[in-house]
Scaffold this motif. Structure first.
Motif, PDB file in Angstrom:
ATOM      1  N   TYR A   1      -9.901   0.027  -2.572  1.00 32.55           N
ATOM      2  CA  TYR A   1     -10.478   0.395  -3.862  1.00 32.55           C
ATOM      3  C   TYR A   1     -11.940  -0.027  -3.970  1.00 32.55           C
ATOM      4  O   TYR A   1     -12.708   0.574  -4.731  1.00 32.55           O
ATOM      5  CB  TYR A   1      -9.636  -0.177  -5.004  1.00 32.55           C
ATOM      6  CG  TYR A   1      -8.342   0.584  -5.186  1.00 32.55           C
ATOM      7  CD1 TYR A   1      -8.284   1.711  -6.004  1.00 32.55           C
ATOM      8  CD2 TYR A   1      -7.184   0.206  -4.520  1.00 32.55           C
ATOM      9  CE1 TYR A   1      -7.107   2.430  -6.159  1.00 32.55           C
ATOM     10  CE2 TYR A   1      -5.998   0.912  -4.669  1.00 32.55           C
ATOM     11  CZ  TYR A   1      -5.969   2.025  -5.486  1.00 32.55           C
ATOM     12  OH  TYR A   1      -4.805   2.738  -5.635  1.00 32.55           O
TER      13      TYR A   1
ATOM     14  N   ASP B   1      -1.610   4.783  -3.301  1.00 29.98           N
ATOM     15  CA  ASP B   1      -2.972   4.301  -3.095  1.00 29.98           C
ATOM     16  C   ASP B   1      -3.764   5.266  -2.220  1.00 29.98           C
ATOM     17  O   ASP B   1      -4.964   5.468  -2.445  1.00 29.98           O
ATOM     18  CB  ASP B   1      -2.945   2.915  -2.439  1.00 29.98           C
ATOM     19  CG  ASP B   1      -2.232   1.902  -3.310  1.00 29.98           C
ATOM     20  OD1 ASP B   1      -2.700   1.650  -4.443  1.00 29.98           O
ATOM     21  OD2 ASP B   1      -1.192   1.372  -2.880  1.00 29.98           O
TER      22      ASP B   1
ATOM     23  N   THR C   1       0.860  -1.184   0.000  1.00 31.03           N
ATOM     24  CA  THR C   1       0.000   0.000   0.000  1.00 31.03           C
ATOM     25  C   THR C   1       0.894   1.230   0.000  1.00 31.03           C
ATOM     26  O   THR C   1       1.605   1.499   0.967  1.00 31.03           O
ATOM     27  CB  THR C   1      -0.917   0.025   1.233  1.00 31.03           C
ATOM     28  OG1 THR C   1      -1.711  -1.162   1.259  1.00 31.03           O
ATOM     29  CG2 THR C   1      -1.834   1.242   1.206  1.00 31.03           C
TER      30      THR C   1
ATOM     31  N   ASN D   1      -5.322  -3.340  -0.108  1.00 29.36           N
ATOM     32  CA  ASN D   1      -5.591  -2.566  -1.317  1.00 29.36           C
ATOM     33  C   ASN D   1      -6.919  -2.911  -1.989  1.00 29.36           C
ATOM     34  O   ASN D   1      -7.668  -2.008  -2.375  1.00 29.36           O
ATOM     35  CB  ASN D   1      -4.433  -2.715  -2.306  1.00 29.36           C
ATOM     36  CG  ASN D   1      -3.163  -2.050  -1.809  1.00 29.36           C
ATOM     37  OD1 ASN D   1      -3.107  -1.549  -0.691  1.00 29.36           O
ATOM     38  ND2 ASN D   1      -2.131  -2.042  -2.628  1.00 29.36           N
TER      39      ASN D   1
ATOM     40  N   TYR E   1      -7.222  -4.675  -8.617  1.00 26.43           N
ATOM     41  CA  TYR E   1      -7.966  -3.770  -7.736  1.00 26.43           C
ATOM     42  C   TYR E   1      -7.976  -2.334  -8.235  1.00 26.43           C
ATOM     43  O   TYR E   1      -8.770  -1.516  -7.768  1.00 26.43           O
ATOM     44  CB  TYR E   1      -7.451  -3.859  -6.289  1.00 26.43           C
ATOM     45  CG  TYR E   1      -5.966  -3.593  -6.086  1.00 26.43           C
ATOM     46  CD1 TYR E   1      -5.431  -2.309  -6.167  1.00 26.43           C
ATOM     47  CD2 TYR E   1      -5.113  -4.632  -5.764  1.00 26.43           C
ATOM     48  CE1 TYR E   1      -4.083  -2.069  -5.963  1.00 26.43           C
ATOM     49  CE2 TYR E   1      -3.749  -4.410  -5.558  1.00 26.43           C
ATOM     50  CZ  TYR E   1      -3.246  -3.129  -5.659  1.00 26.43           C
ATOM     51  OH  TYR E   1      -1.903  -2.887  -5.448  1.00 26.43           O
ATOM     52  N   GLN E   2      -7.106  -1.976  -9.197  1.00 25.67           N
ATOM     53  CA  GLN E   2      -7.127  -0.626  -9.767  1.00 25.67           C
ATOM     54  C   GLN E   2      -7.899  -0.570 -11.091  1.00 25.67           C
ATOM     55  O   GLN E   2      -7.885   0.443 -11.775  1.00 25.67           O
ATOM     56  CB  GLN E   2      -5.704  -0.106  -9.981  1.00 25.67           C
ATOM     57  CG  GLN E   2      -5.007   0.278  -8.683  1.00 25.67           C
ATOM     58  CD  GLN E   2      -3.718   1.056  -8.905  1.00 25.67           C
ATOM     59  OE1 GLN E   2      -2.892   0.687  -9.736  1.00 25.67           O
ATOM     60  NE2 GLN E   2      -3.544   2.137  -8.155  1.00 25.67           N
TER      61      GLN E   2
END
Length: 247
Positions: free
Chosen positions: A186, A114, A40, A182, A95-96
Motif C-alpha cells: 500500500y 489486496d 495478503t 501489506n 495500511y489501508q
C-alpha cells in the motif's frame, strides 16, 4: 502469509454442518483467511493479453476469454468470481488508510483483496496431476478423481501461489523474509509514480457472481475485485523490498 480471496465473487455461504452443503448468505461477504489483516488476500482477473507478443503487453480482443473479447483493447478484466468485499469482523488496518487516487473507499472494515493475478480457467495454467490412480485428491471428474495428466487450472487458487512465488523471489532479493508485505504494497500504491510502474491497474469488470448478492465494480486504484491490481513483477519486486525497509 497469502491466501486466495475465493471463487464466489461477493457472495458467501453458510455451511452447517461443514462439508454438507449450505446456503448462500444474502449480503456481500469477504472470505477468511484472506480477510485477516495479517494475510495478503489475492483476487483474480481475466487475462486478455496476446500470448504471441514478445516485446510488451498487448491486448488480445479476438482469441481470449469472452470477457476480454467484449472489452476490446483491455488487457485485463476483473474476474466475475474474484472473492472481494469488506470484512464483518476485522477493522480496517492502518495500511489501508491511504489509498491510491481514485480508489474505492475502505471505510471502517478491512477490504479484500489486496492484489490480484490471472484466475480465469480460460487462460489458466497447465498443471500436471500425478496422484491418481495411486491416491485420492486433486481435481474431481464426476464422482471419481481425474486421471493422471495435464489440466487447465484457474481460480484464485491459481493466482495466490503465483503471487507466493513472486514474494519468495522478493525474499531472496532481500536476503531473508520480508514479513507482512501489506504495508509495503500500500506504500507503493500511495506513490503515483511507483504505482503506475509496478502495477497494472484493473478498472473493468465486477464480481457479481450471484445475481441475488450485490457485487462490486473494478475501479481506478484499489477496489474489492482486484485490490491494487496485478503486478509488473520485474519492477514491483525490488520496489517491494525497498518499501518494506522504508517502513
Amino acid at each position: 502469509m497469502l491466501a486466495s480471496s475465493g471463487d464466489d465473487g461477493s457472495s458467501g455461504s453458510k455451511k452447517t454442518p461443514v462439508k454438507q452443503g449450505g446456503t448462500t448468505l444474502p449480503t456481500p461477504e469477504a472470505g477468511w483467511p484472506a480477510s485477516d489483516p495479517l494475510v495478503t488476500g489475492v483476487g483474480g482477473t481475466y487475462l486478455g493479453t496476446d500470448p504471441a507478443a514478445t516485446t510488451g503487453r498487448v491486448a488480445d480482443s479476438s482469441d481470449q476469454p469472452a470477457k476480454c473479447r467484449s472489452n476490446p483493447g483491455v488487457a485485463e478484466v476483473g474476474w466475475t468470481f474474484s472473492g472481494g468485499g469488506y470484512s464483518h469482523i476485522f477493522d480496517r488496518p492502518d495500511y489501508q488508510s491511504t489509498l491510491s487516487a481514485g480508489s474505492t473507499a475502505v471505510a471502517g472494515k478491512r477490504g479484500v483483496p489486496d492484489v490480484a493475478l490471472q484466475a480465469s480457467a480460460g487462460t489458466g495454467a497447465l498443471v500436471y496431476l500425478s496422484l491418481p490412480p495411486d491416491g485420492q485428491g486433486g481435481l474431481s471428474c464426476g464422482d471419481a478423481p481425474c486421471s493422471t495428466g495435464w489440466y487447465d487450472i484457474g481460480g484464485t487458487s491459481l493466482a495466490c501461489p503465483e503471487w507466493a512465488g513472486m514474494v519468495a523471489i522478493a525474499d531472496q532479493l532481500n536476503g531473508g523474509g520480508l514479513g507482512l508485505i501489506n504495508p509495503a504494497l500500500y506504500r507503493i500504491g500511495a506513490d503515483p509514480v511507483k504505482y503506475a510502474a509496478d502495477f497494472y491497474d484493473v478498472t473493468t469488470g465486477n464480481n457479481t457472481a450471484d445475481p441475488a448478492v450485490p457485487g462490486y465494480p473494478a475501479t481506478t486504484g484499489w477496489d474489492p475485485v482486484t485490490g491494487l491490481g496485478t503486478p509488473n513483477a520485474a519492477k514491483l519486486l525490488p520496489d517491494l523490498v525497498a518499501a518494506a525497509h522504508a517502513g
